[in-house]
Each structure stands twice: as structure tokens, then as C-alpha cells.
Write an enzyme that holds these catalytic residues in place. Structure first.
Site, PDB file in Angstrom:
ATOM      1  N   ASP A 125      12.718  -1.806   1.852  1.00 32.67           N
ATOM      2  CA  ASP A 125      12.268  -3.367   2.180  1.00 32.67           C
ATOM      3  C   ASP A 125      13.236  -4.125   1.409  1.00 32.67           C
ATOM      4  O   ASP A 125      13.908  -3.905   0.568  1.00 32.67           O
ATOM      5  CB  ASP A 125      10.815  -3.396   0.994  1.00 32.67           C
ATOM      6  CG  ASP A 125       9.860  -2.542   1.321  1.00 32.67           C
ATOM      7  OD1 ASP A 125       9.729  -2.308   2.642  1.00 32.67           O
ATOM      8  OD2 ASP A 125       8.798  -2.118   0.731  1.00 32.67           O
ATOM      9  N   ASP A 139       6.622  -3.858   8.472  1.00 32.78           N
ATOM     10  CA  ASP A 139       5.576  -4.565   7.844  1.00 32.78           C
ATOM     11  C   ASP A 139       4.748  -5.725   8.589  1.00 32.78           C
ATOM     12  O   ASP A 139       3.520  -5.858   8.582  1.00 32.78           O
ATOM     13  CB  ASP A 139       5.741  -4.651   6.425  1.00 32.78           C
ATOM     14  CG  ASP A 139       6.074  -3.621   5.605  1.00 32.78           C
ATOM     15  OD1 ASP A 139       5.629  -2.360   6.052  1.00 32.78           O
ATOM     16  OD2 ASP A 139       6.925  -3.966   4.544  1.00 32.78           O
TER      17      ASP A 139
END
Length: 169
Positions: A125, A139
């Protein structure tokens, strides 16, 4: 929806899913080669910053001790989404399913092949949203795909008679 419309749509669904997968993995490669050991990089002030994290859990790092469970969930999601994506769909639903399939597939690859090991991998991330959460391109695709699927579920009528001739009653 005719069968020929469906057969023309399936390669587009696959292409969109593959594009999500490639863009997500490429941006993760960039993040890992650029952001290691660096302070967060402001993109839109503090609202959006680039900051590298490795997420063993689900959204908001929930369940970080159960990475293998998320691997199984991602694998099931990919199979279910692929099955739905190969059925005749409206254009909107097909697009939404393609985004979901691409996002789930790339998360599955992270879980399978990233450190610390097979089926226990952490998701990379790097997009920090004002400190609320840190995510990635997959995402974004998953969120947009889910929202579109809900919206199209309310606005589009599924053609249950696809390919069947109309009957006079």
C-alpha cells in the site's frame, strides 16, 4: 442481449481486468523502488501522500494475524468474479465486474508471492488518504467496481430472456 454482444464484451472484460492488474503491480514496483525509507511525499498537501506500507490484513489492516485467510478469500473472489464475468452482462455490469476481477486478482498475487511467504504475503500500500487509510491502485478499482455494481444493480434491468425469442401471450 445477444450472444454476439456477449462474445465481443468478454475480451474487453479480460483486457480491463489485466490492465488493472498490470497498472497495480507496476505502481507497487515503483513504490517499493522509490519510497523505501522516505518520509511521506505530499501529492495534494496532507490529504493525499505517498507512503509505503506492507499490509498483512484486510482494509484498515484488520485481521493482520490472519493473512492466509485473506489469501483464501481472494482466491474464492477471483473464481466467483471470473464466473460472473463470463456470463452475459450489461456493459455497465461487465465493466464493474472487470474492475473487481482485476483488483481481486492483483491482491491474490500479492498474497501468494510477496514476503513473508507463499499464501502469507503482504499487500503493498502506498497511497495515504489523509491518514485515514493507505491503499493502492487495486483498492481504487475494487471500490469503483463495487460502487458501480451497486448502482447498475439499481438502474439496469437484467435480460433474463437473453437469446430467447419473444413469446406472445
Amino acid at each position: 442481449m445477444t450472444t454476439s454482444t456477449f462474445t465481443r464484451r468478454l475480451p474487453v472484460v479480460v483486457a480491463i481486468a489485466l490492465t488493472v492488474l498490470v497498472v497495480d503491480q507496476a505502481t507497487k514496483f515503483w513504490a517499493e523502488s522509490t519510497l523505501v525509507g522516505r518520509a511521506p511525499i505530499p501529492v495534494l498537501g496532507d490529504f493525499i501522500r505517498f507512503r509505503l506500507l506492507y499490509n498483512p490484513g484486510a482494509a484498515f489492516s484488520l485481521g493482520s494475524g490472519s493473512t492466509w485467510i485473506f489469501t483464501i478469500i481472494a482466491a474464492v473472489a477471483v473464481v466467483v468474479l471470473a464466473r460472473f464475468a463470463t456470463r452475459p452482462q450489461t456493459a455497465g455490469r461487465a465493466f464493474a465486474l472487470a474492475l473487481l476481477l482485476g483488483g481481486a486478482s492483483t491482491h491474490l498475487l500479492d498474497r501468494l508471492f510477496r514476503a513473508p511467504g507463499f499464501a502469507r504475503g503482504h499487500v503493498v500500500d502506498f497511497i495515504d488518504y489523509n491518514g485515514w487509510f493507505v491503499g493502492n491502485v487495486a483498492d481504487i478499482a475494487l471500490t469503483v467496481g463495487a460502487v458501480l455494481l451497486v448502482l447498475f444493480g439499481f438502474t439496469e434491468q437484467e435480460d433474463d430472456q437473453a437469446g430467447k425469442p419473444d413469446r406472445a401471450e
